[in-house]
Design a protein around this motif. Structure first.
Motif, PDB file in Angstrom:
ATOM      1  N   CYS A  65       1.272  -0.806  -0.635  1.00 64.26           N
ATOM      2  CA  CYS A  65      -0.027   0.250   0.261  1.00 64.26           C
ATOM      3  C   CYS A  65       1.301   1.789   0.063  1.00 64.26           C
ATOM      4  O   CYS A  65       1.585   1.054   0.682  1.00 64.26           O
ATOM      5  CB  CYS A  65      -0.797   0.155   0.910  1.00 64.26           C
ATOM      6  SG  CYS A  65      -2.063   1.400   1.324  1.00 64.26           S
ATOM      7  N   TYR A  71       2.720   6.428   4.851  1.00 62.38           N
ATOM      8  CA  TYR A  71       2.446   7.559   6.641  1.00 62.38           C
ATOM      9  C   TYR A  71       3.861   6.859   7.396  1.00 62.38           C
ATOM     10  O   TYR A  71       4.111   7.221   8.210  1.00 62.38           O
ATOM     11  CB  TYR A  71       1.741   6.346   6.910  1.00 62.38           C
ATOM     12  CG  TYR A  71      -0.052   7.164   7.025  1.00 62.38           C
ATOM     13  CD1 TYR A  71       0.230   8.872   6.875  1.00 62.38           C
ATOM     14  CD2 TYR A  71      -0.594   6.952   5.485  1.00 62.38           C
ATOM     15  CE1 TYR A  71      -0.891   9.916   6.269  1.00 62.38           C
ATOM     16  CE2 TYR A  71      -2.327   7.366   5.629  1.00 62.38           C
ATOM     17  CZ  TYR A  71      -2.329   9.137   5.511  1.00 62.38           C
ATOM     18  OH  TYR A  71      -3.290   9.320   5.898  1.00 62.38           O
ATOM     19  N   GLY A 307      -3.797   4.899  -1.940  1.00 63.74           N
ATOM     20  CA  GLY A 307      -3.863   3.861  -0.337  1.00 63.74           C
ATOM     21  C   GLY A 307      -4.766   2.693  -1.599  1.00 63.74           C
ATOM     22  O   GLY A 307      -4.527   2.431  -2.841  1.00 63.74           O
ATOM     23  N   VAL A 308      -4.824   1.818  -0.962  1.00 62.58           N
ATOM     24  CA  VAL A 308      -5.104   0.240  -2.138  1.00 62.58           C
ATOM     25  C   VAL A 308      -6.564   0.480  -2.714  1.00 62.58           C
ATOM     26  O   VAL A 308      -7.984   1.289  -1.951  1.00 62.58           O
ATOM     27  CB  VAL A 308      -5.011  -0.640  -0.442  1.00 62.58           C
ATOM     28  CG1 VAL A 308      -4.003  -0.871   0.510  1.00 62.58           C
ATOM     29  CG2 VAL A 308      -6.060  -0.084   0.795  1.00 62.58           C
ATOM     30  N   LYS A 315      -7.097  -4.757   3.582  1.00 65.46           N
ATOM     31  CA  LYS A 315      -5.729  -4.617   4.567  1.00 65.46           C
ATOM     32  C   LYS A 315      -5.606  -3.639   5.520  1.00 65.46           C
ATOM     33  O   LYS A 315      -4.590  -3.151   6.159  1.00 65.46           O
ATOM     34  CB  LYS A 315      -4.300  -4.455   3.232  1.00 65.46           C
ATOM     35  CG  LYS A 315      -3.925  -5.186   2.570  1.00 65.46           C
ATOM     36  CD  LYS A 315      -3.117  -4.856   1.481  1.00 65.46           C
ATOM     37  CE  LYS A 315      -2.510  -6.055   0.205  1.00 65.46           C
ATOM     38  NZ  LYS A 315      -2.376  -4.281  -1.725  1.00 65.46           N
ATOM     39  N   CYS A 316      -6.670  -2.558   4.804  1.00 66.63           N
ATOM     40  CA  CYS A 316      -6.952  -1.306   6.105  1.00 66.63           C
ATOM     41  C   CYS A 316      -7.057  -1.983   7.624  1.00 66.63           C
ATOM     42  O   CYS A 316      -6.865  -1.156   8.650  1.00 66.63           O
ATOM     43  CB  CYS A 316      -7.520  -0.238   5.748  1.00 66.63           C
ATOM     44  SG  CYS A 316      -7.926   0.397   3.706  1.00 66.63           S
ATOM     45  N   CYS A 319      -4.176  -1.771   9.939  1.00 65.82           N
ATOM     46  CA  CYS A 319      -2.846  -1.295   9.144  1.00 65.82           C
ATOM     47  C   CYS A 319      -2.823  -0.326  10.205  1.00 65.82           C
ATOM     48  O   CYS A 319      -3.926   0.118  10.975  1.00 65.82           O
ATOM     49  CB  CYS A 319      -3.152  -0.481   8.031  1.00 65.82           C
ATOM     50  SG  CYS A 319      -2.328   1.441   7.150  1.00 65.82           S
ATOM     51  N   TYR A 321      -2.145   2.998  10.200  1.00 68.96           N
ATOM     52  CA  TYR A 321      -3.003   4.219  10.003  1.00 68.96           C
ATOM     53  C   TYR A 321      -4.311   4.340   9.686  1.00 68.96           C
ATOM     54  O   TYR A 321      -4.443   5.261   9.044  1.00 68.96           O
ATOM     55  CB  TYR A 321      -2.160   4.455   8.915  1.00 68.96           C
ATOM     56  CG  TYR A 321      -0.082   4.881   9.411  1.00 68.96           C
ATOM     57  CD1 TYR A 321       0.449   5.762   9.679  1.00 68.96           C
ATOM     58  CD2 TYR A 321      -0.279   3.462   8.967  1.00 68.96           C
ATOM     59  CE1 TYR A 321       2.149   5.773  10.403  1.00 68.96           C
ATOM     60  CE2 TYR A 321       1.440   3.565   8.533  1.00 68.96           C
ATOM     61  CZ  TYR A 321       1.836   4.479   9.917  1.00 68.96           C
ATOM     62  OH  TYR A 321       3.353   4.460  10.224  1.00 68.96           O
ATOM     63  N   TRP A 327      -6.865   8.462   2.569  1.00 75.97           N
ATOM     64  CA  TRP A 327      -7.315   7.884   1.171  1.00 75.97           C
ATOM     65  C   TRP A 327      -8.209   6.789   1.703  1.00 75.97           C
ATOM     66  O   TRP A 327      -9.216   7.081   1.001  1.00 75.97           O
ATOM     67  CB  TRP A 327      -6.048   7.254   0.881  1.00 75.97           C
ATOM     68  CG  TRP A 327      -6.064   5.887  -0.629  1.00 75.97           C
ATOM     69  CD1 TRP A 327      -7.326   4.605  -0.243  1.00 75.97           C
ATOM     70  CD2 TRP A 327      -6.324   6.375  -1.261  1.00 75.97           C
ATOM     71  NE1 TRP A 327      -7.390   3.763  -1.184  1.00 75.97           N
ATOM     72  CE2 TRP A 327      -7.159   5.445  -2.428  1.00 75.97           C
ATOM     73  CE3 TRP A 327      -6.281   7.566  -2.808  1.00 75.97           C
ATOM     74  CZ2 TRP A 327      -6.939   4.865  -4.043  1.00 75.97           C
ATOM     75  CZ3 TRP A 327      -5.808   6.941  -3.870  1.00 75.97           C
ATOM     76  CH2 TRP A 327      -6.522   6.183  -4.439  1.00 75.97           C
ATOM     77  N   ARG A 328      -8.655   6.641   2.565  1.00 79.09           N
ATOM     78  CA  ARG A 328     -10.202   5.264   3.385  1.00 79.09           C
ATOM     79  C   ARG A 328     -10.478   6.631   3.326  1.00 79.09           C
ATOM     80  O   ARG A 328     -11.815   6.367   3.343  1.00 79.09           O
ATOM     81  CB  ARG A 328      -8.992   4.949   4.224  1.00 79.09           C
ATOM     82  CG  ARG A 328      -9.884   3.413   5.109  1.00 79.09           C
ATOM     83  CD  ARG A 328      -9.407   3.355   6.423  1.00 79.09           C
ATOM     84  NE  ARG A 328     -10.012   2.147   6.875  1.00 79.09           N
ATOM     85  CZ  ARG A 328     -10.910   1.953   8.235  1.00 79.09           C
ATOM     86  NH1 ARG A 328      -9.836   2.790   8.824  1.00 79.09           N
ATOM     87  NH2 ARG A 328     -11.733   0.626   8.292  1.00 79.09           N
TER      88      ARG A 328
HETATM   89 FE1  SF4 Z   1      -3.298   1.997   3.193  1.00 74.80          FE
HETATM   90 FE2  SF4 Z   1      -5.106   3.840   4.069  1.00 74.80          FE
HETATM   91 FE3  SF4 Z   1      -5.142   1.236   3.962  1.00 74.80          FE
HETATM   92 FE4  SF4 Z   1      -3.498   1.650   5.346  1.00 74.80          FE
HETATM   93  S1  SF4 Z   1      -5.589   2.578   6.006  1.00 74.80           S
HETATM   94  S2  SF4 Z   1      -4.067  -0.024   4.560  1.00 74.80           S
HETATM   95  S3  SF4 Z   1      -2.577   3.589   4.527  1.00 74.80           S
HETATM   96  S4  SF4 Z   1      -5.610   2.956   2.177  1.00 74.80           S
END
Ligand code: SF4
Length: 345
Positions: A65, A71, A307-308, A315-316, A319, A321, A327-328
């Motif tokens: 990602c 980050y 981001g993803v 994946k978030c 994560c 962050y 992005w989220r």
């Molecule tokens: Fe990537 Fe943000 Fe998802 Fe983390 S929360 S994996 S930084 S898109």
């Protein structure tokens, strides 16, 4: 931003603040047309982080990602402690394996050229071992892709029983099972980049001036006394940084070391030190180059960070962050809020 300009007609105001609005617009238009009004170019991420080169692991982490990689660079203190422990244990295991095949000595450095001289000496000292058919660990590799200088450390290079040059990458895991497909994909990209760079080196594509121009190093810079002494011990008489660069180039191109034939990744469990499995990776040069191009476009400021995508939103969940991720948040607001192409590679 607009550069300061002067209105030159006699009897007229001479600073922008004195001009009536219409005159100001006219002057701006004329000066723009004449190329006098220049916009300040935005910094690329490479410039913003003062980077003259990237590590191969920067690109492989980015392929997991990109936003998370950014980050991680800006807010490392937010990383969950388990991740930090996992990374540190992994580093200790790598060091232990490295010490199995050679000693580590401390050398005092006096300049940036000295620091790079150590990397080059590490590379030079393993070339005879490889030529003799031996096994080497922690081999530094350098190269350029898309005009960006990359550096990496290959875990292990060995000849197989059938005489093929085999790259072995060791990945240690906190959990006692093989990684997901997405994690494997990231690791595949990493070892493919190593092969891409290594092969270019032994094919003579890494000319001395490529290193000095990208990293902004001085070939004429005298090497520190400890570096010269260390070089002497491993069989090289050098006085300045340029001598080492020439030696590296000649040794690599005249060594008859082949390109890497086979890429393998070994996954092992950290706690029990048991092998979980081995993956053999297929190298597809065009795909590797395309992927690298995509990721490097971010570093060169040619596109915004991504981001993803929604399919990889899982994946978030793990994560560090996720709470602060822009992005989220934008993804939750809708696709039109995001910039950049729809699908990341
Ligand atoms: Fe990537 Fe943000 Fe998802 Fe983390 S929360 S994996 S930084 S898109």
């Amino acid at each position: 931003t607009i550069n300061v300009f002067h209105y030159r007609d006699s009897g007229k105001p001479n600073s922008s603040s004195d001009l009536p609005l219409e005159s100001l617009k006219k002057v701006l238009t004329e000066d723009s047309a004449a190329g006098k009004v220049k916009r300040k170019r935005a910094q690329t991420p490479l410039e913003k982080y003062y980077l003259k080169y990237l590590c191969v692991t920067d690109l492989s982490t980015q392929s997991w990602c990109e936003q998370q990689m950014v980050y991680g660079r800006e807010l490392p203190q937010l990383q969950v402690p388990e991740t930090v422990v996992l990374l540190n244990t992994g580093k200790s295991i790598h060091l232990a394996r490295e010490l199995e095949v050679h000693d580590v000595v401390r050398v005092h450095v006096t300049s940036r050229e000295d620091s790079w001289a150590i990397k080059i000496l590490n590379l030079l000292s393993v070339i005879p071992e490889l030529q003799a058919g031996g096994c080497v660990r922690e081999l530094p590799v350098f190269g350029v892709i898309e005009d960006v200088f990359l550096m990496g450390i290959i875990d292990e290079l060995c000849y197989s029983a059938t005489g093929e040059l085999e790259l072995r990458e060791l990945k240690t895991r906190g959990r006692p099972f093989m990684p997901s497909g997405a994690q494997k994909k990231r690791d595949y990209f990493q070892v493919c980049l190593y092969k891409y760079i290594f092969d270019a080196m032994v094919q003579g594509k890494l000319k001395p001036d490529v290193i000095t121009s990208h990293i902004q190093l001085r070939p004429e810079q005298p090497l520190g006394s400890q570096i010269r002494e260390h070089a002497q011990k491993v069989g090289f008489t050098v006085t300045c940084f340029g001598d080492l660069l020439e030696l590296m180039y000649l040794n690599l191109t005249l060594s008859d070391i082949p390109g890497i034939d086979c890429l393998k990744i070994e996954y092992s469990h950290q706690e029990s030190n048991t092998l979980l499995g081995t993956e053999v990776v297929r190298f597809e040069e065009e795909k590797v180059r395309e992927k690298a191009q995509h990721y490097l476009a971010y570093w060169k400021g040619q596109r915004e960070v991504q981001g993803v995508e929604i399919e990889e939103a899982w994946k978030c969940q793990s994560c560090s962050y996720s709470e602060i991720c822009d992005w989220r948040k934008k993804r939750a607001e809708g696709p039109e809020q995001r910039s950049g192409p729809k699908k990341s590679k």
